[in-house]
Design a protein around this motif. Structure first.
Motif, PDB file in Angstrom:
ATOM      1  N   GLU A  99     -25.333 -11.470   2.520  1.00 32.08           N
ATOM      2  CA  GLU A  99     -25.454 -12.428   1.415  1.00 32.08           C
ATOM      3  C   GLU A  99     -26.500 -11.933   0.420  1.00 32.08           C
ATOM      4  O   GLU A  99     -27.540 -11.407   0.802  1.00 32.08           O
ATOM      5  CB  GLU A  99     -25.848 -13.793   1.968  1.00 32.08           C
ATOM      6  CG  GLU A  99     -25.738 -14.892   0.936  1.00 32.08           C
ATOM      7  CD  GLU A  99     -25.863 -16.272   1.535  1.00 32.08           C
ATOM      8  OE1 GLU A  99     -26.788 -16.994   1.112  1.00 32.08           O
ATOM      9  OE2 GLU A  99     -25.046 -16.630   2.407  1.00 32.08           O
ATOM     10  N   ALA A 100     -26.197 -12.096  -0.869  1.00 29.03           N
ATOM     11  CA  ALA A 100     -27.097 -11.633  -1.932  1.00 29.03           C
ATOM     12  C   ALA A 100     -26.850 -12.455  -3.188  1.00 29.03           C
ATOM     13  O   ALA A 100     -25.809 -13.092  -3.337  1.00 29.03           O
ATOM     14  CB  ALA A 100     -26.847 -10.152  -2.215  1.00 29.03           C
ATOM     15  N   GLU A 101     -27.815 -12.391  -4.086  1.00 31.24           N
ATOM     16  CA  GLU A 101     -27.630 -13.018  -5.388  1.00 31.24           C
ATOM     17  C   GLU A 101     -26.850 -12.043  -6.265  1.00 31.24           C
ATOM     18  O   GLU A 101     -27.034 -10.825  -6.176  1.00 31.24           O
ATOM     19  CB  GLU A 101     -28.977 -13.354  -6.026  1.00 31.24           C
ATOM     20  CG  GLU A 101     -29.728 -14.447  -5.282  1.00 31.24           C
ATOM     21  CD  GLU A 101     -28.907 -15.731  -5.134  1.00 31.24           C
ATOM     22  OE1 GLU A 101     -28.396 -16.251  -6.146  1.00 31.24           O
ATOM     23  OE2 GLU A 101     -28.746 -16.201  -3.999  1.00 31.24           O
ATOM     24  N   GLY A 102     -25.974 -12.577  -7.101  1.00 29.80           N
ATOM     25  CA  GLY A 102     -25.166 -11.705  -7.932  1.00 29.80           C
ATOM     26  C   GLY A 102     -24.651 -12.401  -9.165  1.00 29.80           C
ATOM     27  O   GLY A 102     -25.096 -13.494  -9.529  1.00 29.80           O
ATOM     28  N   ARG A 103     -23.712 -11.736  -9.777  1.00 32.21           N
ATOM     29  CA  ARG A 103     -23.095 -12.261 -11.004  1.00 32.21           C
ATOM     30  C   ARG A 103     -21.658 -11.778 -11.032  1.00 32.21           C
ATOM     31  O   ARG A 103     -21.357 -10.668 -10.573  1.00 32.21           O
ATOM     32  CB  ARG A 103     -23.865 -11.734 -12.217  1.00 32.21           C
ATOM     33  CG  ARG A 103     -23.338 -12.188 -13.564  1.00 32.21           C
ATOM     34  CD  ARG A 103     -24.256 -11.714 -14.692  1.00 32.21           C
ATOM     35  NE  ARG A 103     -24.151 -10.280 -14.943  1.00 32.21           N
ATOM     36  CZ  ARG A 103     -23.283  -9.713 -15.785  1.00 32.21           C
ATOM     37  NH1 ARG A 103     -22.410 -10.441 -16.455  1.00 32.21           N
ATOM     38  NH2 ARG A 103     -23.263  -8.409 -15.950  1.00 32.21           N
ATOM     39  N   ILE A 104     -20.775 -12.630 -11.550  1.00 30.33           N
ATOM     40  CA  ILE A 104     -19.391 -12.216 -11.789  1.00 30.33           C
ATOM     41  C   ILE A 104     -19.126 -12.336 -13.279  1.00 30.33           C
ATOM     42  O   ILE A 104     -19.727 -13.165 -13.967  1.00 30.33           O
ATOM     43  CB  ILE A 104     -18.370 -13.060 -10.985  1.00 30.33           C
ATOM     44  CG1 ILE A 104     -18.559 -14.556 -11.233  1.00 30.33           C
ATOM     45  CG2 ILE A 104     -18.463 -12.716  -9.513  1.00 30.33           C
ATOM     46  CD1 ILE A 104     -17.501 -15.438 -10.605  1.00 30.33           C
ATOM     47  N   GLU A 105     -18.226 -11.482 -13.756  1.00 30.82           N
ATOM     48  CA  GLU A 105     -17.927 -11.458 -15.188  1.00 30.82           C
ATOM     49  C   GLU A 105     -16.429 -11.280 -15.398  1.00 30.82           C
ATOM     50  O   GLU A 105     -15.788 -10.486 -14.700  1.00 30.82           O
ATOM     51  CB  GLU A 105     -18.693 -10.309 -15.844  1.00 30.82           C
ATOM     52  CG  GLU A 105     -18.465 -10.186 -17.337  1.00 30.82           C
ATOM     53  CD  GLU A 105     -19.285  -9.052 -17.917  1.00 30.82           C
ATOM     54  OE1 GLU A 105     -20.281  -9.345 -18.597  1.00 30.82           O
ATOM     55  OE2 GLU A 105     -18.933  -7.879 -17.676  1.00 30.82           O
ATOM     56  N   ASP A 106     -15.901 -12.021 -16.346  1.00 33.69           N
ATOM     57  CA  ASP A 106     -14.511 -11.854 -16.764  1.00 33.69           C
ATOM     58  C   ASP A 106     -14.520 -10.807 -17.869  1.00 33.69           C
ATOM     59  O   ASP A 106     -15.011 -11.077 -18.974  1.00 33.69           O
ATOM     60  CB  ASP A 106     -13.936 -13.177 -17.268  1.00 33.69           C
ATOM     61  CG  ASP A 106     -12.471 -13.076 -17.636  1.00 33.69           C
ATOM     62  OD1 ASP A 106     -11.940 -11.955 -17.777  1.00 33.69           O
ATOM     63  OD2 ASP A 106     -11.837 -14.136 -17.800  1.00 33.69           O
ATOM     64  N   LEU A 117     -23.390 -14.112  -3.554  1.00 31.53           N
ATOM     65  CA  LEU A 117     -22.358 -13.240  -3.000  1.00 31.53           C
ATOM     66  C   LEU A 117     -22.368 -13.409  -1.485  1.00 31.53           C
ATOM     67  O   LEU A 117     -23.399 -13.214  -0.840  1.00 31.53           O
ATOM     68  CB  LEU A 117     -22.637 -11.779  -3.363  1.00 31.53           C
ATOM     69  CG  LEU A 117     -22.742 -11.474  -4.862  1.00 31.53           C
ATOM     70  CD1 LEU A 117     -23.203 -10.038  -5.072  1.00 31.53           C
ATOM     71  CD2 LEU A 117     -21.428 -11.735  -5.558  1.00 31.53           C
ATOM     72  N   ILE A 118     -21.232 -13.792  -0.930  1.00 30.57           N
ATOM     73  CA  ILE A 118     -21.107 -14.053   0.504  1.00 30.57           C
ATOM     74  C   ILE A 118     -20.105 -13.062   1.078  1.00 30.57           C
ATOM     75  O   ILE A 118     -18.987 -12.932   0.563  1.00 30.57           O
ATOM     76  CB  ILE A 118     -20.613 -15.497   0.744  1.00 30.57           C
ATOM     77  CG1 ILE A 118     -21.558 -16.504   0.085  1.00 30.57           C
ATOM     78  CG2 ILE A 118     -20.453 -15.781   2.232  1.00 30.57           C
ATOM     79  CD1 ILE A 118     -21.000 -17.919   0.019  1.00 30.57           C
ATOM     80  N   PRO A 119     -20.471 -12.348   2.134  1.00 30.98           N
ATOM     81  CA  PRO A 119     -19.514 -11.395   2.713  1.00 30.98           C
ATOM     82  C   PRO A 119     -18.306 -12.108   3.315  1.00 30.98           C
ATOM     83  O   PRO A 119     -18.447 -13.126   3.978  1.00 30.98           O
ATOM     84  CB  PRO A 119     -20.317 -10.673   3.793  1.00 30.98           C
ATOM     85  CG  PRO A 119     -21.574 -11.431   3.975  1.00 30.98           C
ATOM     86  CD  PRO A 119     -21.753 -12.363   2.835  1.00 30.98           C
ATOM     87  N   SER A 120     -17.134 -11.548   3.035  1.00 37.85           N
ATOM     88  CA  SER A 120     -15.902 -12.133   3.569  1.00 37.85           C
ATOM     89  C   SER A 120     -15.518 -11.504   4.901  1.00 37.85           C
ATOM     90  O   SER A 120     -14.706 -12.072   5.632  1.00 37.85           O
ATOM     91  CB  SER A 120     -14.753 -11.945   2.582  1.00 37.85           C
ATOM     92  OG  SER A 120     -14.428 -10.572   2.444  1.00 37.85           O
ATOM     93  N   TYR A 151     -21.393  -8.017  -9.735  1.00 35.61           N
ATOM     94  CA  TYR A 151     -22.691  -7.347  -9.813  1.00 35.61           C
ATOM     95  C   TYR A 151     -23.629  -7.946  -8.772  1.00 35.61           C
ATOM     96  O   TYR A 151     -23.580  -9.144  -8.512  1.00 35.61           O
ATOM     97  CB  TYR A 151     -23.334  -7.543 -11.184  1.00 35.61           C
ATOM     98  CG  TYR A 151     -22.535  -6.979 -12.326  1.00 35.61           C
ATOM     99  CD1 TYR A 151     -22.773  -5.683 -12.780  1.00 35.61           C
ATOM    100  CD2 TYR A 151     -21.564  -7.739 -12.970  1.00 35.61           C
ATOM    101  CE1 TYR A 151     -22.047  -5.164 -13.851  1.00 35.61           C
ATOM    102  CE2 TYR A 151     -20.839  -7.222 -14.033  1.00 35.61           C
ATOM    103  CZ  TYR A 151     -21.075  -5.942 -14.463  1.00 35.61           C
ATOM    104  OH  TYR A 151     -20.371  -5.420 -15.520  1.00 35.61           O
ATOM    105  N   ARG A 152     -24.510  -7.129  -8.214  1.00 39.15           N
ATOM    106  CA  ARG A 152     -25.583  -7.607  -7.348  1.00 39.15           C
ATOM    107  C   ARG A 152     -26.861  -7.605  -8.192  1.00 39.15           C
ATOM    108  O   ARG A 152     -27.148  -6.620  -8.872  1.00 39.15           O
ATOM    109  CB  ARG A 152     -25.779  -6.710  -6.131  1.00 39.15           C
ATOM    110  CG  ARG A 152     -26.880  -7.211  -5.208  1.00 39.15           C
ATOM    111  CD  ARG A 152     -27.229  -6.289  -4.034  1.00 39.15           C
ATOM    112  NE  ARG A 152     -26.367  -5.178  -3.795  1.00 39.15           N
ATOM    113  CZ  ARG A 152     -25.537  -5.069  -2.755  1.00 39.15           C
ATOM    114  NH1 ARG A 152     -25.474  -6.031  -1.866  1.00 39.15           N
ATOM    115  NH2 ARG A 152     -24.797  -3.989  -2.590  1.00 39.15           N
TER     116      ARG A 152
END
Length: 153
Positions: A99-106, A117-120, A151-152
């Motif tokens: 698990e980590a802090e992150g960002r997603i972008e379109d 961010l959570i591992p699947s 992104y992490r």
């Protein structure tokens, strides 16, 4: 005589509470407030995206802020809607192993969301599940399978 006998038997127990050996009449101190802001669970009867998204305007504004740098591009993923009853901004993905802090972008619109961010546990190319609030912040149709960049921080 019975009262005397009862007093004689219960007398030694009277001090047990002060020694921590019996029930106490003191009330416990209130628990400290959590440091992180917690997003409440949606109501069980919620059926619309608006009702299921329990994030506040302030939480959405904070999640929409882009970091000024220091992030690592992990890759692109095909995203689908995750459990809509799980609150907060998160992505369950094979692009992370912890698990980590992150960002997603379109990449089509440039809109982004800070997420956890959570591992699947699945391979990196198997796609990702994204929270309802995060997809709404990106303004992605909930029935679409967009490609998002992860992104992490």
């Amino acid at each position: 005589m019975r009262i005397f006998l009862l007093a004689a038997l219960l007398g030694p127990l009277a001090g047990c509470a002060t020694l921590g050996l019996g029930p106490s009449t003191k009330t416990a101190a209130p628990a400290p407030a959590p440091a992180a802001v917690v997003t409440p669970m949606p109501k069980p009867a919620a059926t619309s995206a608006e009702a299921l998204d329990t994030t506040t305007a302030a939480q959405r504004a904070e999640a929409a802020k882009k970091p000024s740098g220091g992030e690592e591009r992990l890759g692109a993923t095909i995203a689908s809607l995750g459990d809509p009853t799980q609150p907060g901004f998160w992505v369950r993905t094979g692009l992370v192993s912890a698990e980590a802090e992150g960002r997603i972008e379109d990449p089509r619109t440039g809109k982004s969301a800070k997420v956890t961010l959570i591992p699947s546990g699945k391979p990196a190319g198997s796609g990702s599940e994204v929270s309802l609030p995060a997809l709404r912040l990106l303004e992605v149709p909930l029935t679409e399978l967009p490609e998002l960049v992860v992104y992490r921080l």
